[in-house]
Scaffold this active site. Structure first.
Site, PDB file in Angstrom:
ATOM      1  N   GLU A 208       0.838  -1.214   0.000  1.00 23.28           N
ATOM      2  CA  GLU A 208       0.000   0.000   0.000  1.00 23.28           C
ATOM      3  C   GLU A 208       0.872   1.263   0.000  1.00 23.28           C
ATOM      4  OE1 GLU A 208      -2.269  -1.689   3.333  1.00 23.28           O
ATOM      5  OE2 GLU A 208      -4.077  -1.003   2.277  1.00 23.28           O
TER       6      GLU A 208
ATOM      7  N   GLU B 109      -4.856  -9.234   4.024  1.00 24.92           N
ATOM      8  CA  GLU B 109      -5.648  -8.893   5.217  1.00 24.92           C
ATOM      9  C   GLU B 109      -6.843  -9.805   5.451  1.00 24.92           C
ATOM     10  OE1 GLU B 109      -4.178  -6.745   3.310  1.00 24.92           O
ATOM     11  OE2 GLU B 109      -3.319  -5.112   4.488  1.00 24.92           O
TER      12      GLU B 109
HETATM   13  N1  COA Z   1       4.364  -8.177  11.610  1.00 23.50           N
HETATM   14  C1  COA Z   1       5.213  -8.492  12.590  1.00 23.50           C
HETATM   15  N2  COA Z   1       6.239  -9.376  12.437  1.00 23.50           N
HETATM   16  C2  COA Z   1       6.377  -9.939  11.212  1.00 23.50           C
HETATM   17  C3  COA Z   1       5.518  -9.639  10.135  1.00 23.50           C
HETATM   18  C4  COA Z   1       4.466  -8.705  10.372  1.00 23.50           C
HETATM   19  N3  COA Z   1       3.612  -8.329   9.400  1.00 23.50           N
HETATM   20  N4  COA Z   1       5.902 -10.361   9.061  1.00 23.50           N
HETATM   21  C5  COA Z   1       6.971 -11.074   9.453  1.00 23.50           C
HETATM   22  N5  COA Z   1       7.260 -10.827  10.742  1.00 23.50           N
HETATM   23  C6  COA Z   1       8.356 -11.393  11.539  1.00 23.50           C
HETATM   24  C7  COA Z   1       8.091 -12.820  11.912  1.00 23.50           C
HETATM   25  O1  COA Z   1       7.278 -12.918  13.067  1.00 23.50           O
HETATM   26  C8  COA Z   1       9.503 -13.324  12.151  1.00 23.50           C
HETATM   27  O2  COA Z   1       9.928 -12.852  13.403  1.00 23.50           O
HETATM   28  P1  COA Z   1      10.603 -13.892  14.451  1.00 23.50           P
HETATM   29  O3  COA Z   1      11.880 -14.329  13.767  1.00 23.50           O
HETATM   30  O4  COA Z   1      10.818 -13.066  15.676  1.00 23.50           O
HETATM   31  O5  COA Z   1       9.639 -15.006  14.617  1.00 23.50           O
HETATM   32  C9  COA Z   1      10.327 -12.577  11.118  1.00 23.50           C
HETATM   33  O6  COA Z   1       9.532 -11.440  10.740  1.00 23.50           O
HETATM   34  C10 COA Z   1      10.606 -13.389   9.863  1.00 23.50           C
HETATM   35  O7  COA Z   1       9.353 -13.837   9.341  1.00 23.50           O
HETATM   36  P2  COA Z   1       9.036 -15.397   9.080  1.00 23.50           P
HETATM   37  O8  COA Z   1       7.553 -15.548   9.130  1.00 23.50           O
HETATM   38  O9  COA Z   1       9.860 -16.259   9.964  1.00 23.50           O
HETATM   39  O10 COA Z   1       9.584 -15.523   7.581  1.00 23.50           O
HETATM   40  P3  COA Z   1       9.039 -16.530   6.491  1.00 23.50           P
HETATM   41  O11 COA Z   1       9.992 -16.444   5.353  1.00 23.50           O
HETATM   42  O12 COA Z   1       8.770 -17.859   7.058  1.00 23.50           O
HETATM   43  O13 COA Z   1       7.618 -15.918   6.024  1.00 23.50           O
HETATM   44  C11 COA Z   1       6.083 -14.185   5.370  1.00 23.50           C
HETATM   45  C12 COA Z   1       7.545 -14.655   5.431  1.00 23.50           C
HETATM   46  C13 COA Z   1       6.076 -12.747   4.850  1.00 23.50           C
HETATM   47  C14 COA Z   1       5.290 -15.078   4.402  1.00 23.50           C
HETATM   48  C15 COA Z   1       5.449 -14.248   6.771  1.00 23.50           C
HETATM   49  O14 COA Z   1       6.331 -13.601   7.673  1.00 23.50           O
HETATM   50  C16 COA Z   1       4.105 -13.601   6.885  1.00 23.50           C
HETATM   51  O15 COA Z   1       3.130 -14.147   6.433  1.00 23.50           O
HETATM   52  N6  COA Z   1       4.050 -12.396   7.507  1.00 23.50           N
HETATM   53  C17 COA Z   1       2.806 -11.689   7.726  1.00 23.50           C
HETATM   54  C18 COA Z   1       2.371 -10.993   6.460  1.00 23.50           C
HETATM   55  C19 COA Z   1       1.058 -10.305   6.638  1.00 23.50           C
HETATM   56  O16 COA Z   1       0.039 -10.917   6.909  1.00 23.50           O
HETATM   57  N7  COA Z   1       1.057  -8.957   6.446  1.00 23.50           N
HETATM   58  C20 COA Z   1      -0.118  -8.150   6.480  1.00 23.50           C
HETATM   59  C21 COA Z   1      -0.384  -7.637   7.832  1.00 23.50           C
HETATM   60  S1  COA Z   1      -1.926  -6.707   7.815  1.00 23.50           S
END
Ligand code: COA
Length: 259
Positions: free
Chosen positions: A113, A133
């Site tokens: 966004e 979302e």
């Molecule tokens: N908010 C807070 N922390 C986040 C985050 C978010 N939106 N996205 C990733 N992180 C953090 C993870 O919790 C992790 O932290 P940790 O090592 O302390 O556990 C770190 O970033 C690495 O992410 P991880 O999930 O381990 O990496 P991955 O390669 O397995 O997956 C994603 C990557 C992007 C697919 C996954 O992190 C994800 O789905 N994130 C949320 C995305 C989302 O829904 N965003 C919209 C929010 S409205």
């Protein structure tokens, strides 16, 4: 180290870096506050004509709003009021300097966004963009439901919004969400080169032409053409236009005064 870095290069370009690589540059309230301050500094600084946004580390532009912080505002009403009082995304859309997003890796939720509030988006081959979302039982709230269908075919945007499924860089390029795809290592040099091409133009002209496009898109064509006419009159009497036209006639590079 601040969660958002702001660096002016000294040649009318500034970089804004989302700087929480350990959480894929997830955007928390502190970052929103910092972005709010930085965007005001950009608006008020005549030395800044182009801004490039990027994410720190090499895995993400931003994985979106910080989901660990979600729901920590005292009440939903407080959260809504904070958002209304500090409409960061609306403020970005109102800026008249050129904004470029350099997108690598994950660009999800607010992480795509924010780039959609920019004028031009360049992505590296590994970029993955989406609005997940609904999969969290939530809806996009940094403008995504309105900006995505304005950047790409509404049906494709709707599919992304309804399913939450991300798309890759090629698909985003194909549908016009990003304007260029480059190899990962070339992302920032390419963004800088693009900024350099914009900076060749007269500063006042760049601001006016952006206004013509952004404001004109929201108007009926007749009104938009009238707007272009008014802005063209302003451009024509500017010192930049006098210098630009004279330099062209004399066969030399223009020396724009700026602002
Ligand atoms: N908010 C807070 N922390 C986040 C985050 C978010 N939106 N996205 C990733 N992180 C953090 C993870 O919790 C992790 O932290 P940790 O090592 O302390 O556990 C770190 O970033 C690495 O992410 P991880 O999930 O381990 O990496 P991955 O390669 O397995 O997956 C994603 C990557 C992007 C697919 C996954 O992190 C994800 O789905 N994130 C949320 C995305 C989302 O829904 N965003 C919209 C929010 S409205």
């Amino acid at each position: 180290m601040p969660d958002v870095l702001y660096e002016k290069t000294g040649d009318r370009l500034a970089w804004v870096t989302l700087n929480r690589p350990q959480v894929l540059n997830a955007i928390n309230m502190a970052m929103r506050d910092q972005l709010w301050e930085i965007m005001h500094a950009v608006r008020d600084d005549p030395e800044v004509e182009v801004v490039i946004f990027k994410g720190a580390g090499d895995r993400a532009f931003s994985a979106g709003a910080d989901i660990k912080e979600f729901g920590t505002a005292p009440t939903y009403a407080d959260a809504r009021r904070a958002r209304r009082e500090r409409d960061l995304w609306g403020f970005m859309l109102s800026l008249d300097c050129a904004l470029i997003a350099a997108i690598q890796g994950y660009a999800l939720g607010a992480g795509i966004e924010l780039p959609m509030c920019c004028d031009i988006r360049i992505a590296s081959e590994d970029a993955r963009m989406g609005l997940p979302e609904v999969t969290l039982g939530y809806i996009p709230s940094a403008g995504g439901t309105q900006t995505l269908p304005r950047h790409m075919p509404p049906g494709i945007a709707m599919e992304m919004i309804l399913t939450g499924d991300p798309i890759d860089a090629q698909t985003a390029f194909h549908h016009g969400l990003v304007q260029k795809i480059v190899p990962h290592g070339r992302l920032y040099p390419e963004a800088e080169a693009l900024a350099g091409r914009i900076l060749r133009g007269g500063p006042e002209a760049v601001r006016l032409v952006k206004r013509a496009v952004v404001e004109g898109l929201e108007m009926p064509l007749e009104d938009a053409l009238a707007l272009e006419g008014r802005l063209a009159e302003r451009a024509l009497i500017s010192a930049d236009a006098r210098e630009g036209l004279r330099a062209k006639v004399e066969g030399r590079e223009p020396k724009f005064a700026g602002g």
